[in-house]
Design an enzyme around this catalytic site. Structure first.
Site, short mmCIF file in Angstrom:
data_model
loop_
_atom_site.label_atom_id
_atom_site.label_comp_id
_atom_site.label_asym_id
_atom_site.label_seq_id
_atom_site.Cartn_x
_atom_site.Cartn_y
_atom_site.Cartn_z
N GLU A 326 0.73 -1.44 -0.25
CA GLU A 326 0.12 0.07 0.03
C GLU A 326 0.80 1.06 0.15
OE1 GLU A 326 -2.55 -0.30 3.29
OE2 GLU A 326 -3.98 -1.95 2.17
N ASP A 405 -8.73 -8.42 3.84
CA ASP A 405 -8.41 -7.53 4.02
C ASP A 405 -9.99 -7.16 5.23
OD1 ASP A 405 -7.09 -5.82 6.02
OD2 ASP A 405 -7.57 -4.24 4.00
N GLU A 433 -13.45 -2.72 11.46
CA GLU A 433 -13.24 -1.47 10.26
C GLU A 433 -14.22 -2.16 9.53
OE1 GLU A 433 -9.00 -2.16 8.02
OE2 GLU A 433 -10.23 -0.93 6.35
C1 GCV Z 1 -2.49 0.32 8.24
C2 GCV Z 1 -6.30 -2.20 5.28
C3 GCV Z 1 -6.17 -0.55 5.76
C4 GCV Z 1 -5.25 -0.02 6.05
C5 GCV Z 1 -3.88 -0.85 6.70
C6 GCV Z 1 -3.69 -1.76 6.17
C7 GCV Z 1 -3.07 -2.73 7.12
O1 GCV Z 1 -6.24 -1.78 4.03
O2 GCV Z 1 -7.82 -0.01 5.09
O3 GCV Z 1 -6.16 1.41 7.12
O4 GCV Z 1 -3.45 0.08 7.21
O5 GCV Z 1 -5.24 -2.76 5.78
O6 GCV Z 1 -3.41 -3.88 7.18
O7 GCV Z 1 -1.85 -2.27 6.92
#
Ligand code: GCV
Length: 735
Positions: A326, A405, A433
């Site tokens: 990411e 995720d 989340e």
């Molecule tokens: C901390 C997902 C979440 C992100 C998170 C990522 C991860 O993409 O939306 O906020 O980043 O996972 O676990 O690294």
């Protein structure tokens, strides 16, 4: 006033009088205890450590509990254990334990390491050998007195034993003839916080950070210490305090001094502080012109940095690393492997006993969505399986429970079975989340149980995920569970009183994944709301129903949570998944829905599982309905094992889900007068809000699927449910 209203009013009056008189009784009997936080308004701040006064009948069961507490040894953890015991007994039973030293002069509760217990009573031995952090609770005669022993091989184990005893008393369990050993299933039981240095928390729904504000460590760390106490009470032994999307400045020399203050408030609770580290730190902090993990200057940089940390934080736990994911920098910048990256840090930590958790959440978020063979789900296995055996002994690959995720339903990650010569940890997400962000109820323990119990059938043997991550199958030196908690400064930590069951449940499962969801939720409810059978029954049932209910109106048949993945991860937004590189595709079009991940015609993801599991998922005949759309693309008219078509299932489950949330309101209302007013009203408002949100979801998804498929619901329906999105300002606008 009608008769029933009168009766209701009378009952409330009587219940208020009883509560008032028990408060008076509490004040009279318990002196200082009545002024304790447990007796104050129920904000949820005390969570499951309320130590509410037991009613006199229940308290009678503990008349023979020894009145003296004897601590063998002297350490900050043992002092916490002693204070906790004294406080808990005072609040629950209204008794002041006297403090003894040396050997018992009366019946006593004896706390200490086994070696010290043996100095007092050489013949006493637990029924099985104690491992690190395990404890033994035993009733025994010591030097002529009836004693209750709380013994362990470490001070931390003694503290855990004290929490266990207090939990028993709070739940009115018999403690008169104890002889029980409890050992943790896995060595590493950590929580991760995704706190930013400016005080925000990524995916946090319980207020700002308890650690940071305005780019610094907070002056007042009272909540941080209280958090460590909560964590210790459920056996958590490590906590990373900052976001995995790490700000390199966390490793500034000046910052380490600030962080050591947090470690100081964790230490008395046996919780090791750890940090998320950015792999590019050696360069990002301006010290070197490279962060190549194989460059000796980089290795030296990590060694010196880690040495400096241990000088200030001698019990530092280690690091969590997110790299090449990411947009984060990683070893690919130098054509190095993830093992190279993990090992350079692991080697710096090794002499101090620290560990590095290296996250397997590595994927390309610019995948070409037009290529039907592309599949984000394959990324973790493809990246890490070839590196099996290349990681150092104090490196652990931290794997999210599913291959995407933290969706409301995913199969387990095949990577758990893909590493045999590498330590593993499972990463679970406590903060909700994709599962309602604490505004909606979703008790995740049943989901986690399914994952932990899932049998990978490696070489046709029983190889459940829980045993793999604990390192039990391949005899790994370490392993465990990491939970992304993201508590915040809100009084009740997670922003919602009922959501705290997830934090409690994570800790209990990390300690003992064989516990059932029912046992865990009953424990939590008794500790959090008291032992009234109606309360326990009702809250436990609401919690146990909540994941399937949430799934039924947000994520049907394994298609993933059909939320707005480009925005708040909360509102319905099924179209946001498609036509972008993030890879959370459900591939819904006019003809059908679902990702074809088969080996035969799809992305081949299923081929990453061991053969027996492959067989289960590859065939439509054996693939379970709840994961059908994760693994297969099918027409809307495809008939499920349940006998319904896919499209009809989607309509029905959304209507049923919305109805079940609506029914939760009535179920909750049966507790009026049985739960303190503050939490009763708060939770009622949350169910009312959720009922509205479920209707919003139902209508959005049913409309979407109708327009895509052109197939109408066989039961054209209307609903008298009305969205109620105004609660507490929590509109449908996301965080
Ligand atoms: C901390 C997902 C979440 C992100 C998170 C990522 C991860 O993409 O939306 O906020 O980043 O996972 O676990 O690294």
């Amino acid at each position: 006033m009608c008769d029933s209203e009168f009766r209701h009013g009378l009952l409330r009056l009587v219940s208020l009088m009883i509560r008032f008189s028990s408060v008076l009784l509490g004040l009279a009997l318990f002196g200082a205890a009545a002024a304790s936080p447990g007796a104050a308004a129920e904000t949820g701040a005390e969570a499951w450590l309320r130590y509410a006064p037991l009613d006199p009948k229940a308290a009678n069961n503990y008349e023979r509990l020894p009145g003296q507490v004897l601590v063998l040894g002297n350490s900050s953890v043992l002092r916490s254990a002693q204070q906790e015991l004294v406080q808990g007994v005072a609040q629950m039973l209204g008794r002041s334990l006297t403090l003894g030293t040396g050997s018992p002069t009366a019946d006593a509760i004896v706390l200490g390491k086994l070696a010290d217990v043996h100095a007092l009573a050489p013949g006493l031995n637990p029924p099985e050998e104690l491992t690190a952090d395990g404890y033994w609770l035993a009733s025994s005669r010591v030097r002529g007195h009836d004693c209750l022993l709380i013994a362990a091989t470490t001070d931390r184990g003694v503290l855990y034993g004290v929490f266990a005893l207090l939990s028993k008393i709070a739940r009115i369990d018999d403690v008169s003839a104890l002889d029980e050993v409890r050992q943790p299933y896995a060595l590493l039981r950590w929580v991760n916080q995704w706190d930013n240095l400016d005080g925000t928390i990524e995916r946090g729904y319980g207020g700002p950070s308890i650690f940071f504000a305005g780019g610094r460590v907070r002056e007042d760390l009272t909540r941080a210490g209280q958090y460590a106490r909560l964590l210790a009470s459920i056996g958590i032994n490590g906590c990373t305090i900052n976001n995995v999307n790490a700000d390199p400045h966390i490793l500034d020399d000046t910052f380490i001094a600030q962080i050591s203050r947090i470690a100081d408030v964790f230490r008395p609770w046996g919780v090791r502080l750890a940090l998320s580290a950015d792999l590019s730190s050696p360069k990002a902090l301006g010290d070197l012109d490279t962060f190549d993990p194989l460059d000796p200057r980089v290795a030296e940089w990590w060694r010196k940095k880690v040495d400096a940390i241990y000088r200030q934080i001698p019990d530092f736990g280690g690091f969590v690393v997110k790299a090449d994911s990411e947009g984060r920098l990683g070893p690919s910048a130098y054509s190095r492997t993830h093992a190279d990256a993990a090992n350079v840090i692991a080697r710096a930590l090794k002499p101090h006993g620290g560990v590095v958790f290296y996250r397997a959440f590595v994927y390309n978020h610019h995948l070409d969505w037009r290529n039907l063979k592309n599949d984000r789900a394959k990324a973790a296995y493809e990246n890490f399986h070839p590196l099996d055996g290349a990681f150092d002994e104090n490196a652990i690959v931290q794997i999210k429970n599913g291959p995407i995720d933290f969706q409301v339903r995913e199969p387990v990650s095949p990577l758990f079975a893909g590493l045999r010569r590498t330590n593993e940890a499972i990463e679970l997400q406590i903060t909700q989340e994709y599962t309602g962000q604490q505004r909606q109820l979703c008790f995740l323990v049943p989901m986690w149980k399914e994952v932990l119990d899932f049998d990978m059938r490696i070489e046709n043997n029983a190889t459940p995920v829980k045993a793999l991550v604990a390192g039990r199958i391949f005899h790994r030196p370490t392993g465990g569970l990491a939970g992304v908690a993201n508590v915040g400064a809100d009084a009740n930590w997670l922003g919602s009183p009922l959501a705290m069951a997830n934090l409690y449940g994570f800790g209990r499962l990390a300690w003992d994944p064989t516990l059932s969801s029912e046992t865990i939720i009953e424990e939590w409810t008794r500790l959090t709301f008291g032992n009234d059978p109606l309360v326990v029954r009702t809250i436990a049932a609401l919690q146990l129903d909540s994941w399937p209910v949430y799934e039924s109106y947000t994520g049907p048949l394994g298609a993933g949570t059909l939320t707005n993945i480009l925005g708040n991860h909360y509102d319905p937004g099924p179209e946001s998944s498609e036509e972008n590189g993030w890879g959370q595709w459900h591939r819904a079009d006019h003809d059908g829905i679902g990702m074809d991940r088969t080996v035969a015609t799809g992305t081949g993801f299923i081929g990453q599982y061991p053969p027996e599991v492959q067989k289960l998922y590859e065939s439509l005949a054996s693939c379970p309905d709840e994961l059908l759309l994760f693994f297969h693309h099918v027409p809307y008219t495809y008939v499920l094992h349940s006998g319904k078509t896919v499209v009809q299932h989607i309509y029905d489950s959304h209507y049923e889900g919305a109805e079940r949330v609506q029914a939760s309101i009535a179920r909750w209302k049966t507790l009026e007068g049985h739960v303190d007013e503050q939490r009763y009203r708060d939770i009622l408002a949350r169910f009312e809000y959720q009922a509205g949100q479920a209707v919003v979801w139902r209508d959005a998804i049913c409309n979407w699927i109708y327009h895509l498929s052109g197939i109408a619901d066989v039961r054209p329906r209307t609903s008298d449910l009305r969205p109620q999105t105004s609660y507490l300002g929590l509109s449908d606008v996301g965080p």
